[in-house]
Design a protein around this motif. Structure first.
Motif, short mmCIF file in Angstrom:
data_model
loop_
_atom_site.label_atom_id
_atom_site.label_comp_id
_atom_site.label_asym_id
_atom_site.label_seq_id
_atom_site.Cartn_x
_atom_site.Cartn_y
_atom_site.Cartn_z
N MET A 52 -5.81 3.67 -2.71
CA MET A 52 -4.64 3.15 -2.01
C MET A 52 -4.53 3.74 -0.60
O MET A 52 -4.12 3.04 0.34
CB MET A 52 -3.36 3.48 -2.80
N THR A 53 -4.92 4.99 -0.43
CA THR A 53 -4.87 5.61 0.90
C THR A 53 -5.90 4.98 1.83
O THR A 53 -5.60 4.70 3.00
CB THR A 53 -5.10 7.13 0.78
N VAL A 81 0.78 4.03 -2.86
CA VAL A 81 0.54 5.45 -2.59
C VAL A 81 1.67 6.29 -3.20
O VAL A 81 1.42 7.32 -3.83
CB VAL A 81 0.41 5.71 -1.07
N CYS A 132 -5.12 8.66 -11.81
CA CYS A 132 -4.12 8.41 -10.76
C CYS A 132 -4.58 8.96 -9.42
O CYS A 132 -4.31 8.36 -8.38
CB CYS A 132 -2.78 9.02 -11.16
N GLY A 133 -5.27 10.09 -9.43
CA GLY A 133 -5.79 10.65 -8.20
C GLY A 133 -6.83 9.76 -7.55
O GLY A 133 -6.84 9.59 -6.32
N TRP A 183 -5.04 6.92 -6.11
CA TRP A 183 -4.39 7.40 -4.89
C TRP A 183 -5.37 7.34 -3.72
O TRP A 183 -5.01 6.90 -2.62
CB TRP A 183 -3.90 8.81 -5.13
N THR A 239 0.11 11.11 -10.32
CA THR A 239 -0.80 12.26 -10.31
C THR A 239 -0.04 13.55 -10.58
O THR A 239 -0.46 14.37 -11.41
CB THR A 239 -1.54 12.35 -8.96
N SER A 273 0.83 -1.21 0.00
CA SER A 273 0.00 0.00 0.00
C SER A 273 0.86 1.26 0.00
O SER A 273 0.55 2.23 -0.70
CB SER A 273 -0.93 0.02 1.21
N TRP A 282 3.61 5.62 -5.80
CA TRP A 282 3.51 5.66 -7.26
C TRP A 282 2.31 6.46 -7.74
O TRP A 282 2.39 7.14 -8.76
CB TRP A 282 3.47 4.24 -7.83
N THR A 283 1.20 6.38 -7.03
CA THR A 283 0.04 7.16 -7.48
C THR A 283 0.24 8.65 -7.23
O THR A 283 -0.23 9.46 -8.03
CB THR A 283 -1.25 6.66 -6.80
N VAL A 284 0.94 9.02 -6.16
CA VAL A 284 1.27 10.43 -5.93
C VAL A 284 2.17 10.92 -7.06
O VAL A 284 1.95 11.99 -7.64
CB VAL A 284 1.93 10.64 -4.55
#
Length: 87
Positions: free
Chosen positions: A54-55, A25, A47-48, A51, A32, A21, A27-29
């Motif tokens: 994942m959060t 997070v 991606c947001g 994110w 984004t 996780s 990679w998605t940050v």
């Protein structure tokens, strides 16, 4: 519910799920921010949203880790009968 068919020592890999996780997070940050800076709003939105997912998963994993181990019936406890659907 214990039915007797699961392993007696089954445990969830919460630490592995935690680190996956955290990796997600990160990679998605990055995704984004990168897509937002390169003027790709659709990909930045995707991606947001990932994110956010994942959060939430990370929060759930941390909550499960903090709750600690729970009661696990031993070998001497017979399995429970599965619930029956009412006719």
């Amino acid at each position: 519910m214990r039915t007797g068919s699961e392993p007696v020592t089954a445990r969830s890999a919460l630490r592995l799920r935690f680190w996956l996780s955290v990796w997600g997070v990160a990679w998605t940050v990055f995704g984004t921010a990168a897509f937002a800076l390169t003027d790709r709003p659709g990909w930045a939105l995707a991606c947001g949203l990932l994110w956010l997912v994942m959060t939430v998963d990370l929060i759930i994993v941390i909550r499960h880790i903090r709750r600690g181990p729970h009661y696990q019936p031993g070998r001497d406890v017979p399995p429970y009968l599965p619930p029956r659907d009412p006719p």
